[in-house]
Design a protein around this motif. Structure first.
Motif, PDB file in Angstrom:
ATOM      1  N   GLY A  81      -4.146  -7.105  -9.881  1.00  0.00           N
ATOM      2  CA  GLY A  81      -5.449  -7.234 -10.011  1.00  0.00           C
ATOM      3  C   GLY A  81      -5.929  -6.897  -8.556  1.00  0.00           C
ATOM      4  O   GLY A  81      -7.144  -6.690  -8.551  1.00  0.00           O
ATOM      5  N   GLU A  82      -5.393  -6.908  -7.495  1.00  0.00           N
ATOM      6  CA  GLU A  82      -5.808  -6.701  -6.272  1.00  0.00           C
ATOM      7  C   GLU A  82      -5.799  -5.285  -5.793  1.00  0.00           C
ATOM      8  O   GLU A  82      -4.954  -4.682  -6.006  1.00  0.00           O
ATOM      9  N   ALA A  83      -6.985  -4.644  -5.200  1.00  0.00           N
ATOM     10  CA  ALA A  83      -7.044  -3.434  -4.648  1.00  0.00           C
ATOM     11  C   ALA A  83      -6.400  -3.249  -3.125  1.00  0.00           C
ATOM     12  O   ALA A  83      -5.965  -2.449  -2.635  1.00  0.00           O
ATOM     13  N   SER A  84      -6.862  -4.428  -2.537  1.00  0.00           N
ATOM     14  CA  SER A  84      -6.077  -4.512  -1.019  1.00  0.00           C
ATOM     15  C   SER A  84      -6.480  -6.055  -0.677  1.00  0.00           C
ATOM     16  O   SER A  84      -7.069  -6.878  -1.312  1.00  0.00           O
ATOM     17  N   ARG A  85      -5.895  -6.202   0.500  1.00  0.00           N
ATOM     18  CA  ARG A  85      -5.927  -7.799   0.910  1.00  0.00           C
ATOM     19  C   ARG A  85      -5.794  -7.629   2.543  1.00  0.00           C
ATOM     20  O   ARG A  85      -5.038  -6.712   3.090  1.00  0.00           O
ATOM     21  N   SER A  86      -6.418  -8.480   3.284  1.00  0.00           N
ATOM     22  CA  SER A  86      -6.488  -8.544   4.343  1.00  0.00           C
ATOM     23  C   SER A  86      -5.986 -10.035   4.998  1.00  0.00           C
ATOM     24  O   SER A  86      -6.543 -10.916   4.473  1.00  0.00           O
ATOM     25  N   GLU A  87      -5.058  -9.973   5.876  1.00  0.00           N
ATOM     26  CA  GLU A  87      -4.758 -11.461   6.389  1.00  0.00           C
ATOM     27  C   GLU A  87      -4.716 -11.571   7.773  1.00  0.00           C
ATOM     28  O   GLU A  87      -3.792 -10.859   8.423  1.00  0.00           O
ATOM     29  N   GLY A  88      -5.545 -11.998   8.347  1.00  0.00           N
ATOM     30  CA  GLY A  88      -5.756 -11.826   9.971  1.00  0.00           C
ATOM     31  C   GLY A  88      -5.621 -10.326  10.429  1.00  0.00           C
ATOM     32  O   GLY A  88      -6.622  -9.460   9.954  1.00  0.00           O
ATOM     33  N   SER A  89      -4.603 -10.048  11.181  1.00  0.00           N
ATOM     34  CA  SER A  89      -4.607  -8.651  11.688  1.00  0.00           C
ATOM     35  C   SER A  89      -4.024  -7.635  10.676  1.00  0.00           C
ATOM     36  O   SER A  89      -3.861  -6.411  10.902  1.00  0.00           O
ATOM     37  N   LEU A  90      -3.351  -8.101   9.727  1.00  0.00           N
ATOM     38  CA  LEU A  90      -2.749  -7.494   8.667  1.00  0.00           C
ATOM     39  C   LEU A  90      -3.532  -6.853   7.568  1.00  0.00           C
ATOM     40  O   LEU A  90      -4.253  -7.750   6.931  1.00  0.00           O
ATOM     41  N   SER A  91      -3.609  -5.688   6.964  1.00  0.00           N
ATOM     42  CA  SER A  91      -4.141  -5.356   5.883  1.00  0.00           C
ATOM     43  C   SER A  91      -3.337  -4.538   4.961  1.00  0.00           C
ATOM     44  O   SER A  91      -2.488  -3.624   5.494  1.00  0.00           O
ATOM     45  N   SER A  92      -3.220  -4.571   3.818  1.00  0.00           N
ATOM     46  CA  SER A  92      -2.525  -4.128   2.785  1.00  0.00           C
ATOM     47  C   SER A  92      -3.568  -3.363   1.741  1.00  0.00           C
ATOM     48  O   SER A  92      -4.366  -4.250   1.295  1.00  0.00           O
ATOM     49  N   SER A  93      -3.213  -2.218   1.245  1.00  0.00           N
ATOM     50  CA  SER A  93      -3.785  -1.771   0.150  1.00  0.00           C
ATOM     51  C   SER A  93      -2.838  -1.245  -1.173  1.00  0.00           C
ATOM     52  O   SER A  93      -1.560  -0.934  -0.714  1.00  0.00           O
ATOM     53  N   PHE A  94      -3.279  -1.331  -2.300  1.00  0.00           N
ATOM     54  CA  PHE A  94      -2.246  -1.117  -3.456  1.00  0.00           C
ATOM     55  C   PHE A  94      -3.022   0.031  -4.140  1.00  0.00           C
ATOM     56  O   PHE A  94      -4.036  -0.030  -4.375  1.00  0.00           O
ATOM     57  N   GLU A  95      -1.986   0.890  -4.542  1.00  0.00           N
ATOM     58  CA  GLU A  95      -2.350   2.057  -5.592  1.00  0.00           C
ATOM     59  C   GLU A  95      -1.718   1.805  -6.823  1.00  0.00           C
ATOM     60  O   GLU A  95      -0.705   0.951  -7.024  1.00  0.00           O
ATOM     61  N   SER A  96      -2.368   2.435  -7.973  1.00  0.00           N
ATOM     62  CA  SER A  96      -1.534   1.779  -9.168  1.00  0.00           C
ATOM     63  C   SER A  96      -0.176   2.480  -9.218  1.00  0.00           C
ATOM     64  O   SER A  96       0.696   1.395  -9.454  1.00  0.00           O
ATOM     65  N   LEU A  97       0.139   3.584  -9.085  1.00  0.00           N
ATOM     66  CA  LEU A  97       1.368   4.014  -9.231  1.00  0.00           C
ATOM     67  C   LEU A  97       1.506   5.413  -8.217  1.00  0.00           C
ATOM     68  O   LEU A  97       0.571   5.952  -8.083  1.00  0.00           O
ATOM     69  N   PRO A  98       2.595   5.616  -7.486  1.00  0.00           N
ATOM     70  CA  PRO A  98       2.467   6.752  -6.548  1.00  0.00           C
ATOM     71  C   PRO A  98       2.532   8.078  -7.577  1.00  0.00           C
ATOM     72  O   PRO A  98       2.913   8.049  -8.608  1.00  0.00           O
ATOM     73  N   ASP A  99       1.777   9.102  -6.932  1.00  0.00           N
ATOM     74  CA  ASP A  99       1.447  10.218  -7.369  1.00  0.00           C
ATOM     75  C   ASP A  99       2.679  11.078  -8.035  1.00  0.00           C
ATOM     76  O   ASP A  99       2.737  11.503  -9.025  1.00  0.00           O
ATOM     77  N   TYR A 100       3.955  10.823  -7.376  1.00  0.00           N
ATOM     78  CA  TYR A 100       5.074  11.543  -7.699  1.00  0.00           C
ATOM     79  C   TYR A 100       5.613  10.790  -9.087  1.00  0.00           C
ATOM     80  O   TYR A 100       6.104  11.726 -10.075  1.00  0.00           O
ATOM     81  N   ILE A 101       5.529   9.519  -9.243  1.00  0.00           N
ATOM     82  CA  ILE A 101       5.855   9.060 -10.652  1.00  0.00           C
ATOM     83  C   ILE A 101       4.823   9.359 -11.618  1.00  0.00           C
ATOM     84  O   ILE A 101       5.243   9.763 -12.714  1.00  0.00           O
ATOM     85  N   VAL A 102       3.496   9.385 -11.562  1.00  0.00           N
ATOM     86  CA  VAL A 102       2.670   9.712 -12.396  1.00  0.00           C
ATOM     87  C   VAL A 102       2.835  11.122 -13.099  1.00  0.00           C
ATOM     88  O   VAL A 102       3.067  11.638 -14.046  1.00  0.00           O
ATOM     89  N   ALA A 103       3.231  12.083 -11.810  1.00  0.00           N
ATOM     90  CA  ALA A 103       3.630  13.448 -12.273  1.00  0.00           C
ATOM     91  C   ALA A 103       4.857  13.532 -13.018  1.00  0.00           C
ATOM     92  O   ALA A 103       4.835  14.469 -14.025  1.00  0.00           O
ATOM     93  N   LEU A 104       5.989  12.875 -12.651  1.00  0.00           N
ATOM     94  CA  LEU A 104       7.085  12.864 -13.470  1.00  0.00           C
ATOM     95  C   LEU A 104       6.793  12.507 -15.075  1.00  0.00           C
ATOM     96  O   LEU A 104       7.243  13.017 -15.940  1.00  0.00           O
ATOM     97  N   VAL A 105       5.975  11.424 -15.102  1.00  0.00           N
ATOM     98  CA  VAL A 105       5.928  10.698 -16.533  1.00  0.00           C
ATOM     99  C   VAL A 105       4.706  11.810 -17.111  1.00  0.00           C
ATOM    100  O   VAL A 105       5.292  12.138 -18.519  1.00  0.00           O
ATOM    101  N   ARG A 106       4.125  12.466 -16.539  1.00  0.00           N
ATOM    102  CA  ARG A 106       2.888  13.368 -17.470  1.00  0.00           C
ATOM    103  C   ARG A 106       3.770  14.562 -17.781  1.00  0.00           C
ATOM    104  O   ARG A 106       3.263  15.333 -18.808  1.00  0.00           O
TER     105      ARG A 106
END
Length: 111
Positions: free
Chosen positions: A61-86
């Motif tokens: 459920g998180e789109a991004s997270r910041s902890e101190g000087s570290l920042s992370s963002s999350f995508e639903s699925l990488p584009d190459y996986i979506v393309a393979l499935v589709r």
């Protein structure tokens, strides 16, 4: 090596967890492709999706997270996986998706 063993090998998780993540990945693929089984061409993609789901435990459920000087963002699925499935998606005709039956490994009868 089957799907469960591959997931265990890549993640180090238990067999029970590997089965759960394999089923979740399978349902993702079936929903997107409108199929009743995962084609052989998507088995490695099923493993990839299961490993991604395993690695995202605790940040659902998180789109991004910041902890101190570290920042992370999350995508639903990488584009190459979506393309393979589709690429394996069944076209709908009149509200129905027609699927060729799953090939079965039938050995010839011995005489």
């Amino acid at each position: 090596m089957d799907v469960i063993e591959a997931i265990q090998s890549l993640t180090g998780c238990s067999e029970k967890d590997a089965e759960m993540f394999a089923e979740l990945a399978k349902s993702d693929i079936l929903r997107e492709t409108r199929r009743t089984y995962v084609p052989d061409s998507l088995l490695s993609t099923q493993i990839d999706i299961a490993v991604i789901r395993y690695n995202r435990r605790g940040v659902e459920g998180e789109a991004s997270r910041s902890e101190g000087s570290l920042s992370s963002s999350f995508e639903s699925l990488p584009d190459y996986i979506v393309a393979l499935v589709r690429s394996e998606r069944l076209a709908g005709v009149g509200g129905h998706a027609f699927e060729k039956k799953q090939p079965q490994n039938i050995l010839p009868e011995k005489a």
